[in-house]
Motif scaffolding. Structure first.
Motif, PDB file in Angstrom:
ATOM      1  N   GLY A 116      -3.632   2.476  -7.459  1.00  0.00           N
ATOM      2  CA  GLY A 116      -4.254   1.854  -6.287  1.00  0.00           C
ATOM      3  C   GLY A 116      -4.691   0.436  -6.553  1.00  0.00           C
ATOM      4  N   ALA A 117      -5.037   0.137  -7.804  1.00  0.00           N
ATOM      5  CA  ALA A 117      -5.432  -1.217  -8.184  1.00  0.00           C
ATOM      6  C   ALA A 117      -4.223  -2.106  -8.472  1.00  0.00           C
ATOM      7  N   GLY A 118      -3.005  -1.537  -8.382  1.00  0.00           N
ATOM      8  CA  GLY A 118      -1.794  -2.319  -8.606  1.00  0.00           C
ATOM      9  C   GLY A 118      -1.391  -2.440 -10.060  1.00  0.00           C
ATOM     10  N   MET A 119      -1.992  -1.653 -10.949  1.00  0.00           N
ATOM     11  CA  MET A 119      -1.676  -1.711 -12.382  1.00  0.00           C
ATOM     12  C   MET A 119      -0.645  -0.631 -12.691  1.00  0.00           C
ATOM     13  N   TYR A 120       0.607  -0.935 -12.379  1.00  0.00           N
ATOM     14  CA  TYR A 120       1.669   0.062 -12.483  1.00  0.00           C
ATOM     15  C   TYR A 120       1.996   0.426 -13.928  1.00  0.00           C
ATOM     16  N   GLU A 121       2.118  -0.555 -14.791  1.00  0.00           N
ATOM     17  CA  GLU A 121       2.539  -0.285 -16.172  1.00  0.00           C
ATOM     18  C   GLU A 121       1.576   0.648 -16.904  1.00  0.00           C
ATOM     19  N   PRO A 122       0.247   0.386 -16.878  1.00  0.00           N
ATOM     20  CA  PRO A 122      -0.664   1.340 -17.550  1.00  0.00           C
ATOM     21  C   PRO A 122      -0.577   2.748 -16.962  1.00  0.00           C
ATOM     22  N   ALA A 123      -0.395   2.834 -15.636  1.00  0.00           N
ATOM     23  CA  ALA A 123      -0.319   4.150 -14.997  1.00  0.00           C
ATOM     24  C   ALA A 123       0.928   4.899 -15.439  1.00  0.00           C
ATOM     25  N   ILE A 124       2.065   4.209 -15.499  1.00  0.00           N
ATOM     26  CA  ILE A 124       3.323   4.848 -15.903  1.00  0.00           C
ATOM     27  C   ILE A 124       3.266   5.265 -17.373  1.00  0.00           C
ATOM     28  N   ILE A 125       2.736   4.387 -18.222  1.00  0.00           N
ATOM     29  CA  ILE A 125       2.625   4.713 -19.648  1.00  0.00           C
ATOM     30  C   ILE A 125       1.703   5.919 -19.855  1.00  0.00           C
ATOM     31  N   THR A 126       0.582   5.934 -19.133  1.00  0.00           N
ATOM     32  CA  THR A 126      -0.352   7.060 -19.242  1.00  0.00           C
ATOM     33  C   THR A 126       0.305   8.357 -18.791  1.00  0.00           C
ATOM     34  N   THR A 127       1.064   8.292 -17.700  1.00  0.00           N
ATOM     35  CA  THR A 127       1.766   9.485 -17.209  1.00  0.00           C
ATOM     36  C   THR A 127       2.728  10.020 -18.258  1.00  0.00           C
ATOM     37  N   CYS A 128       3.492   9.131 -18.881  1.00  0.00           N
ATOM     38  CA  CYS A 128       4.431   9.547 -19.935  1.00  0.00           C
ATOM     39  C   CYS A 128       3.690  10.190 -21.106  1.00  0.00           C
ATOM     40  N   LEU A 129       2.570   9.583 -21.517  1.00  0.00           N
ATOM     41  CA  LEU A 129       1.791  10.127 -22.630  1.00  0.00           C
ATOM     42  C   LEU A 129       1.236  11.511 -22.302  1.00  0.00           C
ATOM     43  N   MET A 147       0.833  -1.210   0.000  1.00  0.00           N
ATOM     44  CA  MET A 147       0.000   0.000   0.000  1.00  0.00           C
ATOM     45  C   MET A 147       0.867   1.260   0.000  1.00  0.00           C
ATOM     46  N   ILE A 148       1.947   1.236   0.794  1.00  0.00           N
ATOM     47  CA  ILE A 148       2.832   2.398   0.848  1.00  0.00           C
ATOM     48  C   ILE A 148       3.482   2.638  -0.509  1.00  0.00           C
ATOM     49  N   VAL A 149       3.915   1.564  -1.150  1.00  0.00           N
ATOM     50  CA  VAL A 149       4.530   1.681  -2.475  1.00  0.00           C
ATOM     51  C   VAL A 149       3.546   2.284  -3.469  1.00  0.00           C
ATOM     52  N   ARG A 150       2.313   1.860  -3.409  1.00  0.00           N
ATOM     53  CA  ARG A 150       1.308   2.372  -4.341  1.00  0.00           C
ATOM     54  C   ARG A 150       1.034   3.855  -4.097  1.00  0.00           C
ATOM     55  N   LEU A 151       0.939   4.247  -2.835  1.00  0.00           N
ATOM     56  CA  LEU A 151       0.692   5.651  -2.520  1.00  0.00           C
ATOM     57  C   LEU A 151       1.854   6.536  -2.977  1.00  0.00           C
ATOM     58  N   ILE A 152       3.081   6.077  -2.737  1.00  0.00           N
ATOM     59  CA  ILE A 152       4.250   6.855  -3.159  1.00  0.00           C
ATOM     60  C   ILE A 152       4.326   6.927  -4.681  1.00  0.00           C
ATOM     61  N   THR A 153       4.033   5.806  -5.352  1.00  0.00           N
ATOM     62  CA  THR A 153       4.040   5.799  -6.815  1.00  0.00           C
ATOM     63  C   THR A 153       3.001   6.768  -7.376  1.00  0.00           C
ATOM     64  N   ALA A 154       1.804   6.747  -6.787  1.00  0.00           N
ATOM     65  CA  ALA A 154       0.754   7.670  -7.231  1.00  0.00           C
ATOM     66  C   ALA A 154       1.173   9.120  -7.026  1.00  0.00           C
ATOM     67  N   ALA A 155       1.854   9.398  -5.898  1.00  0.00           N
ATOM     68  CA  ALA A 155       2.323  10.765  -5.621  1.00  0.00           C
ATOM     69  C   ALA A 155       3.346  11.201  -6.666  1.00  0.00           C
ATOM     70  N   ILE A 156       4.256  10.302  -7.029  1.00  0.00           N
ATOM     71  CA  ILE A 156       5.296  10.639  -8.007  1.00  0.00           C
ATOM     72  C   ILE A 156       4.691  10.898  -9.381  1.00  0.00           C
ATOM     73  N   LEU A 157       3.815  10.003  -9.829  1.00  0.00           N
ATOM     74  CA  LEU A 157       3.231  10.137 -11.166  1.00  0.00           C
ATOM     75  C   LEU A 157       2.353  11.380 -11.267  1.00  0.00           C
ATOM     76  N   GLY A 158       1.511  11.595 -10.258  1.00  0.00           N
ATOM     77  CA  GLY A 158       0.675  12.798 -10.263  1.00  0.00           C
ATOM     78  C   GLY A 158       1.501  14.060 -10.152  1.00  0.00           C
ATOM     79  N   GLY A 159       2.560  14.015  -9.337  1.00  0.00           N
ATOM     80  CA  GLY A 159       3.426  15.178  -9.180  1.00  0.00           C
ATOM     81  C   GLY A 159       4.155  15.541 -10.457  1.00  0.00           C
ATOM     82  N   LEU A 160       4.543  14.531 -11.247  1.00  0.00           N
ATOM     83  CA  LEU A 160       5.240  14.797 -12.509  1.00  0.00           C
ATOM     84  C   LEU A 160       4.369  15.596 -13.466  1.00  0.00           C
ATOM     85  N   ILE A 161       3.090  15.233 -13.539  1.00  0.00           N
ATOM     86  CA  ILE A 161       2.164  15.989 -14.395  1.00  0.00           C
ATOM     87  C   ILE A 161       1.935  17.381 -13.816  1.00  0.00           C
TER      88      ILE A 161
END
Length: 224
Positions: free
Chosen positions: A110-123, A1-15
């Motif tokens: 939050g659903a654990g789907m890291y790859e789609p989230a990272i690809i979407t962030t890059c796009l 859960m902590i990893v997911r929250l931190i990942t979400a913070a990083i991806l959202g922060g980049l945008i």
């Protein structure tokens, strides 16, 4: 859960960094918070009621996607707050869309789907940085752009009247930046508006400036 929250913070922060860089109303912190909040709600949907469901599995039916659907529909109020309508000009639609996408990214992480989230962030980042510099035009050459600088008396300024006057002369507004100014010439607080304008007819700019000079709260008009 902590990893997911931190990942979400990083991806959202980049945008959010891109929006902050271009001085939009919703910047780094807003996008980060939306992403983390969406991720947290998704984690709540997956794991928050796990024990209760196990204890009452014979009487409880639970769909985790229901909480996610409320996030998607509810994020609209925040996006609407970034949209500014002035006359026939609408600003902030891209920022509203980026907030909506960031909410989706948070839910996906939050659903654990890291790859789609990272690809979407890059796009999203690529589209905001690159496509913002691309102008699609289908009629002739691009019209000349000028910077219209208007120094106004801050207490009595009516921005909607300025915008209406500018657009009434078939002049397109491409951007607005405001800044408070202090000057020894004037005792009252001043606001400087910088309008990026685009027009076709040569006389339209002169006619517009003549009409703007009729406003009492305008002290100076400069065109660059």
């Amino acid at each position: 859960m902590i990893v997911r929250l931190i990942t979400a913070a990083i991806l959202g922060g980049l945008i959010g960094v891109e929006r902050e860089f271009h001085h939009h109303p919703a910047g780094f912190r807003t996008h980060l918070l939306v992403s983390v909040g969406s991720c947290l709600i998704m984690l709540l949907a997956f794991y928050g009621f796990e024990e209760y469901i196990i204890e009452n599995k014979n009487v409880v039916t639970f769909d985790p996607s229901r909480l996610a659907s409320y996030v998607v529909s509810g994020i609209g109020f925040l996006g609407a707050g970034t949209i500014l309508v002035q006359g026939y000009t609408v600003r902030g639609l891209t920022t509203a869309a980026s907030i909506w996408v960031v909410a989706a990214i948070g839910l996906t992480v939050g659903a654990g789907m890291y790859e789609p989230a990272i690809i979407t962030t890059c796009l999203v980042i690529l589209s905001l940085f690159l496509l913002g510099k691309v102008s699609f035009r289908f009629e002739g050459e691009q019209d000349p752009k000028y910077q219209l600088i208007i120094l106004t008396e801050g207490k009595y300024v009516k921005l909607n009247e300025l915008v209406r006057t500018i657009e009434a002369h078939e002049i397109k507004l491409k951007g607005i930046i405001s800044e408070k100014k202090k000057s020894s010439e004037y005792e009252k607080p001043l606001i400087e508006y910088r309008f990026l304008v685009e027009y076709k007819e040569g006389d339209s700019l002169n006619n517009m400036t003549e009409e703007l000079h009729q406003f009492d709260f305008i002290h100076r008009i400069t065109i660059k």
